[in-house]
Write a protein that holds these residues in place. Structure first.
Motif, PDB file in Angstrom:
ATOM      1  N   LYS A 149      30.210  33.745  46.785  1.00  0.00           N
ATOM      2  CA  LYS A 149      31.243  33.326  45.513  1.00  0.00           C
ATOM      3  C   LYS A 149      32.314  34.356  45.657  1.00  0.00           C
ATOM      4  O   LYS A 149      33.337  34.029  45.196  1.00  0.00           O
ATOM      5  N   LYS A 150      31.929  35.524  45.366  1.00  0.00           N
ATOM      6  CA  LYS A 150      33.068  36.642  45.617  1.00  0.00           C
ATOM      7  C   LYS A 150      33.855  36.733  46.609  1.00  0.00           C
ATOM      8  O   LYS A 150      35.015  36.783  46.398  1.00  0.00           O
ATOM      9  N   GLN A 151      33.494  36.374  47.796  1.00  0.00           N
ATOM     10  CA  GLN A 151      34.468  36.134  49.073  1.00  0.00           C
ATOM     11  C   GLN A 151      35.229  35.054  48.875  1.00  0.00           C
ATOM     12  O   GLN A 151      36.485  35.025  49.206  1.00  0.00           O
ATOM     13  N   LEU A 152      34.773  33.934  48.202  1.00  0.00           N
ATOM     14  CA  LEU A 152      35.688  32.591  48.117  1.00  0.00           C
ATOM     15  C   LEU A 152      36.674  32.938  47.106  1.00  0.00           C
ATOM     16  O   LEU A 152      37.873  32.729  47.210  1.00  0.00           O
ATOM     17  N   LYS A 153      36.356  33.918  46.298  1.00  0.00           N
ATOM     18  CA  LYS A 153      37.241  34.196  44.812  1.00  0.00           C
ATOM     19  C   LYS A 153      38.492  34.842  45.829  1.00  0.00           C
ATOM     20  O   LYS A 153      39.568  34.690  45.237  1.00  0.00           O
ATOM     21  N   ILE A 154      37.989  35.903  46.430  1.00  0.00           N
ATOM     22  CA  ILE A 154      38.897  36.657  47.199  1.00  0.00           C
ATOM     23  C   ILE A 154      39.900  36.065  47.970  1.00  0.00           C
ATOM     24  O   ILE A 154      41.271  36.274  47.915  1.00  0.00           O
ATOM     25  N   LYS A 155      39.167  35.160  48.888  1.00  0.00           N
ATOM     26  CA  LYS A 155      40.200  34.422  49.887  1.00  0.00           C
ATOM     27  C   LYS A 155      41.040  33.617  49.050  1.00  0.00           C
ATOM     28  O   LYS A 155      42.177  33.190  49.425  1.00  0.00           O
ATOM     29  N   ALA A 156      40.562  32.916  47.884  1.00  0.00           N
ATOM     30  CA  ALA A 156      41.542  32.080  47.009  1.00  0.00           C
ATOM     31  C   ALA A 156      42.734  32.986  46.641  1.00  0.00           C
ATOM     32  O   ALA A 156      43.766  32.283  46.668  1.00  0.00           O
ATOM     33  N   ALA A 157      42.446  34.014  46.169  1.00  0.00           N
ATOM     34  CA  ALA A 157      43.672  34.939  45.846  1.00  0.00           C
ATOM     35  C   ALA A 157      44.572  35.165  46.947  1.00  0.00           C
ATOM     36  O   ALA A 157      45.785  35.347  46.516  1.00  0.00           O
ATOM     37  N   GLU A 158      44.104  35.623  48.041  1.00  0.00           N
ATOM     38  CA  GLU A 158      44.737  35.904  49.192  1.00  0.00           C
ATOM     39  C   GLU A 158      45.626  34.875  49.675  1.00  0.00           C
ATOM     40  O   GLU A 158      46.799  34.957  49.989  1.00  0.00           O
ATOM     41  N   THR A 159      45.137  33.716  49.419  1.00  0.00           N
ATOM     42  CA  THR A 159      45.652  32.395  50.126  1.00  0.00           C
ATOM     43  C   THR A 159      46.593  31.563  49.082  1.00  0.00           C
ATOM     44  O   THR A 159      47.359  30.778  49.579  1.00  0.00           O
ATOM     45  N   GLY A 160      46.250  31.813  47.722  1.00  0.00           N
ATOM     46  CA  GLY A 160      46.931  30.964  46.854  1.00  0.00           C
ATOM     47  C   GLY A 160      46.387  29.630  46.432  1.00  0.00           C
ATOM     48  O   GLY A 160      46.773  28.830  45.663  1.00  0.00           O
ATOM     49  N   LYS A 161      45.191  29.500  47.303  1.00  0.00           N
ATOM     50  CA  LYS A 161      44.707  27.938  47.117  1.00  0.00           C
ATOM     51  C   LYS A 161      43.502  28.215  46.149  1.00  0.00           C
ATOM     52  O   LYS A 161      42.878  29.326  46.033  1.00  0.00           O
ATOM     53  N   SER A 162      42.995  27.017  45.726  1.00  0.00           N
ATOM     54  CA  SER A 162      41.900  27.108  44.704  1.00  0.00           C
ATOM     55  C   SER A 162      40.632  27.200  45.272  1.00  0.00           C
ATOM     56  O   SER A 162      40.406  26.935  46.637  1.00  0.00           O
ATOM     57  N   GLN A 163      39.790  27.836  44.537  1.00  0.00           N
ATOM     58  CA  GLN A 163      38.065  27.997  45.262  1.00  0.00           C
ATOM     59  C   GLN A 163      37.788  26.855  45.466  1.00  0.00           C
ATOM     60  O   GLN A 163      36.943  26.560  46.604  1.00  0.00           O
ATOM     61  N   TYR A 164      38.235  25.711  44.609  1.00  0.00           N
ATOM     62  CA  TYR A 164      37.676  24.443  44.897  1.00  0.00           C
ATOM     63  C   TYR A 164      38.293  23.781  46.265  1.00  0.00           C
ATOM     64  O   TYR A 164      37.426  23.302  47.083  1.00  0.00           O
ATOM     65  N   GLU A 165      39.565  24.016  46.633  1.00  0.00           N
ATOM     66  CA  GLU A 165      40.042  23.400  47.792  1.00  0.00           C
ATOM     67  C   GLU A 165      39.572  24.217  48.916  1.00  0.00           C
ATOM     68  O   GLU A 165      39.021  23.592  50.034  1.00  0.00           O
ATOM     69  N   LEU A 166      39.310  25.571  48.657  1.00  0.00           N
ATOM     70  CA  LEU A 166      38.718  26.235  49.972  1.00  0.00           C
ATOM     71  C   LEU A 166      37.215  26.064  50.125  1.00  0.00           C
ATOM     72  O   LEU A 166      36.782  25.573  51.317  1.00  0.00           O
ATOM     73  N   ALA A 167      36.479  25.893  49.154  1.00  0.00           N
ATOM     74  CA  ALA A 167      35.190  25.545  49.400  1.00  0.00           C
ATOM     75  C   ALA A 167      35.089  23.881  49.790  1.00  0.00           C
ATOM     76  O   ALA A 167      34.286  23.891  51.140  1.00  0.00           O
ATOM     77  N   ASN A 168      35.705  23.260  49.613  1.00  0.00           N
ATOM     78  CA  ASN A 168      35.727  21.770  50.339  1.00  0.00           C
ATOM     79  C   ASN A 168      36.211  21.821  51.901  1.00  0.00           C
ATOM     80  O   ASN A 168      35.437  21.318  52.828  1.00  0.00           O
ATOM     81  N   LYS A 169      37.289  22.545  51.927  1.00  0.00           N
ATOM     82  CA  LYS A 169      37.605  22.863  53.383  1.00  0.00           C
ATOM     83  C   LYS A 169      36.560  23.572  54.224  1.00  0.00           C
ATOM     84  O   LYS A 169      36.380  23.024  55.256  1.00  0.00           O
ATOM     85  N   TYR A 170      35.776  24.392  53.631  1.00  0.00           N
ATOM     86  CA  TYR A 170      34.935  25.237  54.585  1.00  0.00           C
ATOM     87  C   TYR A 170      33.603  24.425  54.960  1.00  0.00           C
ATOM     88  O   TYR A 170      33.145  24.569  55.844  1.00  0.00           O
TER      89      TYR A 170
END
Length: 93
Positions: A12-33
């Protein structure tokens, strides 16, 4: 369809960091991954249809349902067992 999925706190923490880095939402990234993981998963398995999965989820009593019995590991026998007594007996020498 929205759903809730529990993930490890570190994930969860890594997803939050990645979302901040990429400007994408955690929702978008979770679905992508998740989709990438599913596409890349080479584990052999039997694929069930959505209808089969829904039928399993709606079924309250696995007795008589061969597929549910295979999944939960039950075996049809005519003998009635008392799991509490068996556990108590296992402690006796």
């Amino acid at each position: 369809m929205a759903t809730t999925i529990r993930v490890n706190e570190n994930v969860k923490k890594q997803l939050k960091i990645k979302a901040a880095e990429t400007g994408k939402s955690q929702y978008e990234l979770a679905n992508k991954y998740i989709l990438e993981g599913l596409k890349n998963d080479k584990t052999p398995c039997d694929t069930m249809t959505i209808e089969e999965i829904e039928a399993l989820l709606k079924h309250d009593n696995p007795k008589g349902n061969k597929l549910l019995n295979e999944i939960d590991g039950t075996i049809d026998i005519d003998e009635i067992t008392d799991s509490v007594k068996l556990k108590k007996d296992s402690y006796r020498i």
